[in-house]
Design a protein around this motif. Structure first.
Motif, PDB file in Angstrom:
ATOM      1  N   ALA A 281       0.255   6.483 -14.875  1.00 11.05           N
ATOM      2  CA  ALA A 281       1.482   7.282 -14.796  1.00 11.05           C
ATOM      3  C   ALA A 281       2.121   7.233 -16.175  1.00 11.05           C
ATOM      4  N   ILE A 282       2.086   8.357 -16.880  1.00  9.57           N
ATOM      5  CA  ILE A 282       2.577   8.407 -18.259  1.00  9.57           C
ATOM      6  C   ILE A 282       3.520   9.593 -18.405  1.00  9.57           C
ATOM      7  N   ASP A 283       4.767   9.307 -18.738  1.00  8.25           N
ATOM      8  CA  ASP A 283       5.766  10.358 -18.965  1.00  8.25           C
ATOM      9  C   ASP A 283       5.823  11.368 -17.823  1.00  8.25           C
ATOM     10  N   GLY A 284       5.815  10.873 -16.598  1.00  9.02           N
ATOM     11  CA  GLY A 284       5.920  11.746 -15.445  1.00  9.02           C
ATOM     12  C   GLY A 284       4.656  12.500 -15.085  1.00  9.02           C
ATOM     13  N   ARG A 285       3.562  12.191 -15.743  1.00  2.14           N
ATOM     14  CA  ARG A 285       2.283  12.847 -15.454  1.00  2.14           C
ATOM     15  C   ARG A 285       1.295  11.830 -14.913  1.00  2.14           C
ATOM     16  N   ILE A 286       0.343  12.336 -14.154  1.00  2.00           N
ATOM     17  CA  ILE A 286      -0.772  11.522 -13.709  1.00  2.00           C
ATOM     18  C   ILE A 286      -1.904  11.788 -14.693  1.00  2.00           C
ATOM     19  N   VAL A 287      -2.359  10.744 -15.344  1.00  2.00           N
ATOM     20  CA  VAL A 287      -3.409  10.876 -16.344  1.00  2.00           C
ATOM     21  C   VAL A 287      -4.606  10.043 -15.883  1.00  2.00           C
ATOM     22  N   ILE A 288      -5.760  10.682 -15.885  1.00  2.00           N
ATOM     23  CA  ILE A 288      -6.994  10.040 -15.460  1.00  2.00           C
ATOM     24  C   ILE A 288      -7.905   9.950 -16.667  1.00  2.00           C
ATOM     25  N   SER A 289      -8.479   8.791 -16.884  1.00  2.00           N
ATOM     26  CA  SER A 289      -9.430   8.659 -17.993  1.00  2.00           C
ATOM     27  C   SER A 289     -10.598   7.813 -17.532  1.00  2.00           C
TER      28      SER A 289
END
Length: 107
Positions: free
Chosen positions: A36-44
Motif C-alpha cells: 500500500a503506497i500513497d493510496g495505491r495498491i502496488v504489486i511487484s
C-alpha cells in the motif's frame, strides 16, 4: 467498501490476484504480495529473466480481481496497469524497485 476492507488495503500483505489468461481467456489466480503506497495498491514480483505470466496477462487485459484472504475476506474487482517507466517504478517502490515488473491497480 466497508471500513475493514479499507483498513486491510492500507496494510499491504499477501493476497491472491486473478488475471485473465492472455492466450486462453481463462481466469488465472496467483498468490502475491502487495504494498500500500500513497493510496495505491502496488504489486511487484521477484526479479527473473522472463516476464511473469500475471504481468503479461495484465498487459493484455487490465481487469483484475484482488482477493483479500487473511483477517478480512473479500473479492475486489479493479484495473491494473504495468509500470514500465523506470523513474515511476523507483518513485513507487523505492528500494523494492529492482523487480523487473510492477503493476499498480485501481478499484
Amino acid at each position: 467498501m466497508n471500513d475493514a476492507i479499507r483498513a486491510a488495503l492500507t496494510q499491504g500483505g499477501l493476497i491472491d490476484l486473478t488475471t485473465t489468461g492472455r492466450r486462453t481467456g481463462e481466469p488465472r489466480r496467483v498468490e502475491i504480495v502487495f504494498h500500500a503506497i500513497d493510496g495505491r495498491i502496488v504489486i511487484s514480483g521477484m526479479p527473473r529473466r522472463e516476464k511473469r505470466a500475471w504481468l503479461a496477462n495484465i498487459e493484455a487485459d487490465p481487469r483484475v480481481t484482488i482477493h483479500l484472504k487473511r483477517d478480512v475476506v473479500a473479492d475486489l474487482p479493479g484495473a491494473a496497469r504495468v509500470v514500465t517507466d523506470e523513474a515511476e517504478r523507483r518513485a513507487l517502490l523505492g528500494p523494492r524497485s529492482r523487480a523487473p515488473g510492477a503493476a499498480t491497480t485501481s478499484r
